[in-house]
Motif scaffolding. Sequence first.
Motif, short mmCIF file in Angstrom:
data_model
loop_
_atom_site.label_atom_id
_atom_site.label_comp_id
_atom_site.label_asym_id
_atom_site.label_seq_id
_atom_site.Cartn_x
_atom_site.Cartn_y
_atom_site.Cartn_z
N THR A 28 0.86 -1.19 0.00
CA THR A 28 0.00 0.00 0.00
C THR A 28 0.89 1.23 0.00
O THR A 28 2.09 1.14 0.28
N TYR A 29 0.32 2.38 -0.31
CA TYR A 29 1.11 3.62 -0.29
C TYR A 29 1.70 3.85 1.10
O TYR A 29 2.85 4.24 1.24
N SER A 30 0.92 3.56 2.12
CA SER A 30 1.37 3.81 3.49
C SER A 30 2.46 2.85 3.94
O SER A 30 3.04 3.02 5.02
N SER A 31 2.75 1.84 3.12
CA SER A 31 3.81 0.89 3.47
C SER A 31 4.84 0.79 2.35
O SER A 31 5.57 -0.19 2.27
N SER A 32 4.89 1.82 1.49
CA SER A 32 5.73 1.73 0.30
C SER A 32 7.22 1.87 0.62
O SER A 32 8.05 1.43 -0.15
N SER A 100 5.22 5.89 4.79
CA SER A 100 4.80 6.47 3.51
C SER A 100 5.93 7.17 2.77
O SER A 100 5.86 7.32 1.54
N THR A 101 6.92 7.63 3.50
CA THR A 101 8.04 8.32 2.87
C THR A 101 9.34 7.89 3.56
O THR A 101 9.31 7.31 4.65
N ASP A 104 9.66 9.73 6.85
CA ASP A 104 8.85 9.10 7.91
C ASP A 104 9.50 7.81 8.38
O ASP A 104 9.47 7.48 9.57
N ASN A 112 4.15 3.62 10.16
CA ASN A 112 2.76 3.18 10.05
C ASN A 112 2.56 1.73 10.49
O ASN A 112 1.50 1.39 11.01
#
Length: 124
Positions: A28-32, A100-101, A104, A112
């Motif tokens: 997912t984006y939040s785990s990219s 996500s980044t 982060d 996340n």
Amino acid sequence: QVQLVESGGGLVQAGGSLTLSCTNGAFTYSSSFMGWFRQAPGKEREFVAGISWQGLPTSYAESIQGRFTISRDDAKNTVYLRMSSLKLEDTAVYYCAAASTMRDLQDKRSINYWGLGTQVTVSS
């Protein structure tokens, strides 16, 4: 759903090598951005290495630069941490993390998702 599962920890002699794996149940984006933290007894959890979903960029803590290599296999949704020239001070519980980044990912307060951790013990 995103679920990080680590494997590969264990006992190794100083100077030896070990490879950790972390598989993500769903991209997912939040785990990219995925990477590794570690926590030694009595110490805070610290960033070790991170990698983007594209494989670059990567980021490493100064303490392990040149000894550890992070990589990923997107077909398997898996990130690897190859640890070489291990030292006694590398002994810790190693946690897989996702964010996500890259910014982060380098801050434990912005993670996340966390794995449950895998123990790495380096003996003399």
